[in-house]
Design an enzyme around this catalytic site. Structure first.
Site, PDB file in Angstrom:
ATOM      1  N   TYR A   1     -67.523  41.283  59.854  1.00 27.05           N
ATOM      2  CA  TYR A   1     -66.797  40.245  60.268  1.00 27.05           C
ATOM      3  C   TYR A   1     -68.759  39.102  60.225  1.00 27.05           C
ATOM      4  CZ  TYR A   1     -64.448  43.759  63.405  1.00 27.05           C
ATOM      5  OH  TYR A   1     -64.370  45.198  63.868  1.00 27.05           O
ATOM      6  N   HIS A   2     -68.855  38.157  59.418  1.00 26.62           N
ATOM      7  CA  HIS A   2     -69.298  37.416  58.516  1.00 26.62           C
ATOM      8  C   HIS A   2     -69.498  36.645  57.714  1.00 26.62           C
ATOM      9  CE1 HIS A   2     -72.701  40.518  60.414  1.00 26.62           C
ATOM     10  NE2 HIS A   2     -72.231  40.448  61.890  1.00 26.62           N
ATOM     11  N   PRO A   3     -67.928  36.304  57.425  1.00 30.14           N
ATOM     12  CA  PRO A   3     -67.355  35.675  56.473  1.00 30.14           C
ATOM     13  C   PRO A   3     -68.655  34.179  56.997  1.00 30.14           C
ATOM     14  CG  PRO A   3     -66.217  34.979  58.724  1.00 30.14           C
ATOM     15  CD  PRO A   3     -67.265  36.117  59.063  1.00 30.14           C
TER      16      PRO A   3
END
Length: 599
Positions: free
Chosen positions: A515-517
């Site tokens: 969850y680190h775009p």
């Protein structure tokens, strides 16, 4: 523990403890700055319009309204982080252990999905992103990690001059109020409360001991002198509650008469006169409205929404825009490109003792945990349980850590959307500087349609080899004597997975997003054809438009993204206000004695 309160009723009552804390907020007086709408035909101006009340937008709303001459309109597509129709905090967001409730619910979540990934057996991955006050800081696991100093020095070398570690550290410190007090790395007076993991859980203790037995150092502060090693995580948790940017920055600013904060408001495009941004068009209650600025529009929607909105507004690759019939304001081919994310895999073991969080899913236990948290903000509900972790180098020759670990005394299945099956523990492990780079593009001209998201995971052999190392190095740690009293069979990948080919197949079948775009509106020199914003965060080729969020990172940092995103907003706010940049902070940073070995 992430599953603890998934089945709780939304009609849960709040006892005195929760009510007393929520009552600390003050109602905002009515703002005289009415938003211009298509119906009224008015044209009311704000100094700044900030699109997105997330990790960056809340910071900007606070810092920009410190000047009473600035009139700021903050537009958020999602709701407040409060119980509907009240000033009380929404327990689903503010109870740390309930974080999975939002990962499973699209009320506060954009609920994105990627395109099918060839490198992951054609799987479509789920990407939760915050759509609420606080953005993803209201949904995340509350882990506060800044990354490595060399991440920011790399930004500087990539063209983001003035964003090296020496110039970023002062803004990390400005934002932070660490419970251990200030030092040359930590802040002590900022609005963002940060606490240090402190559990006595035997599995967390075993994990740290096993890492030492495997030959890795203990680090006193992963955000300080030495990232490399294993230790206690910093967390954005304060007095047993999630401390999002909505709590830290937005709520204290809501009483200011020069701030108007709108929710349930979807911005559909930036309005231009020629190449000058003059306002935004947005949808609220099914009606189209317009609001105008005297100075700047600031996009803080994150790595997906900000490039999407730029393209909807005519800023992006001209060929792609023309295919959709969007009038081109500025040909900027880097918009939506350079997409980077962290991929991770779960290594899971059965636990031979009934000490994991599996029992927390029992109905009576859930009630007890919930009531204790609502009354006192203590107990198993007051943490996300990711209190230990580590950073290591994958192989000799790597100059600083490129693998990250989070330990959890539980088993996670399908992002926590399915209950655990047994007593188990796991490590989330993944590489931090993948060489695979993706993109996102518009699916249509409808702002409510999610864009096409292609992270291009595991598209290089280097990334495949690095994940192979992740599995092997984690297994080595779990095999240490410290886990002997607890170690059951390996649940994932399973003892039958041994060869490189078998490990690679496991990774392709099970790896998922951390969850680190980031990086889709890359910061760089105006001469760089892939850059979207300059070093001042201004969109290249147009006027009066900035992007300030995780999308402007030139490359993803070696760790979680919430802390760096807040830093970016703090630093950019000073740029916008014309404040002198905070002084250089040339502090010592750990370097391995030799690169000839992996540890």
């Amino acid at each position: 523990m992430w599953q603890v309160l998934r089945s709780w009723s939304k009609r849960c009552l709040s006892p005195r403890g929760a009510l007393a804390w929520a009552a600390q907020g003050q109602p905002r007086p009515p703002c005289s700055c009415a938003v211009a709408s298509a119906a009224s035909g008015g044209k009311d101006e704000y100094t700044f319009i900030v699109v997105g009340a997330g990790s960056a937008g809340c910071v900007l709303a606070n810092r920009l309204t410190e000047d009473p001459n600035h009139r700021v309109l903050l537009l958020e597509a999602g709701p407040k982080d409060l119980l509907m129709g009240s000033k009380r905090l929404q327990w689903k967001i503010h109870m740390p252990a309930a974080l999975v409730a939002n990962l499973c619910d699209d009320k506060y979540n954009w609920y994105y999905h990627t395109e099918a990934q060839p490198g992951l057996d054609g799987r479509v991955l789920y990407w939760p992103r915050g759509r609420v006050w606080g953005g993803s800081s209201s949904l995340n696991a509350m882990v506060y990690i800044r990354g490595h100093a060399e991440d920011y020095n790399r930004w500087h070398r990539q063209g983001a001059e003035g964003w090296d570690y020496a110039h970023c550290l002062p803004y990390f410190r400005k934002a932070q109020k660490h419970e251990l007090g200030a030092n040359m790395y930590r802040g002590g007076d900022g609005p963002l409360h940060v606490s240090r993991g402190k559990t006595n859980h035997p599995l967390h203790q075993a994990f740290l001991q096993a890492a030492r037995q495997a030959g890795y150092p203990f680090t006193e502060d992963m955000n300080g002198f030495q990232q490399e090693g294993f230790g206690w995580m910093d967390m954005t948790i304060h007095q047993g509650k999630r401390w999002s940017t909505a709590s830290a920055y937005l709520r204290p600013a809501l009483s200011r008469p020069n701030l108007r904060a709108e929710v349930q408001t979807l911005v559909s495009r930036v309005l231009f006169e020629g190449t000058r941004a003059v306002g935004v068009e947005y949808i609220k209650d099914g009606q189209s409205h317009k609001a105008y600025v005297s100075r700047e529009v600031i996009l803080s929607g994150g790595a997906i929404n900000s490039p999407q909105l730029l393209m909807l507004s005519g800023v992006g690759n001209a060929d792609d825009l023309k295919k959709l019939g969007i009038p081109v304001v500025c040909h900027l081919p880097g918009v939506g490109q350079n997409l980077q994310d962290h991929l991770e895999i779960y290594i899971q073991h059965a636990c031979t003792q009934p000490i994991t969080l599996h029992s927390a899913q029992k109905p009576l236990r859930k009630v007890c945990i919930g009531l204790e948290w609502l009354w006192r903000f203590t107990g198993d509900g007051a943490t996300a349980h990711l209190e230990t972790g580590g950073f290591i180098r994958s192989r000799p020759g790597v100059p600083h850590p490129d693998i990250q670990f989070h330990f959890l005394p539980s088993q996670v299945i399908d992002h926590g959307r399915k209950p655990t099956q047994q007593e188990a523990y796991q490590v989330h492990v993944g590489t931090m500087r993948a060489t695979s780079v993706g993109w996102l593009k518009l699916r249509s001209t409808n702002p409510q349609d999610h864009p096409m998201i292609n992270p291009n995971y595991l598209s290089t052999e280097t990334d495949v080899e690095d994940f192979r190392q992740c599995v092997k190095l984690t297994r080595e740690i779990f095999a240490q004597e410290a886990f002997a009293p607890f170690r059951g069979k390996e649940l994932q990948p399973g003892s039958h997975v041994q060869s490189d080919k078998e490990i690679d197949a496991f990774v392709r079948a099970k790896a998922d997003s951390a969850y680190h775009p980031s990086c889709t509106c890359k910061m760089g020199q105006p001469s760089d054809p892939t850059a979207v914003v300059d070093q001042q965060t201004r969109v290249i080729g147009v006027e009066n438009l900035r992007v300030i969020d995780a999308s402007i990172m030139p490359s993803v940092v070696s760790g979680n993204l919430n802390a760096p995103t807040i830093m970016i907003a703090e630093k950019a706010a000073d740029v916008i206000k014309g404040c002198p940049a905070l002084g250089d902070e040339n502090v010592p940073v750990y370097k391995p004695q030799t690169l000839d070995t992996q540890r």
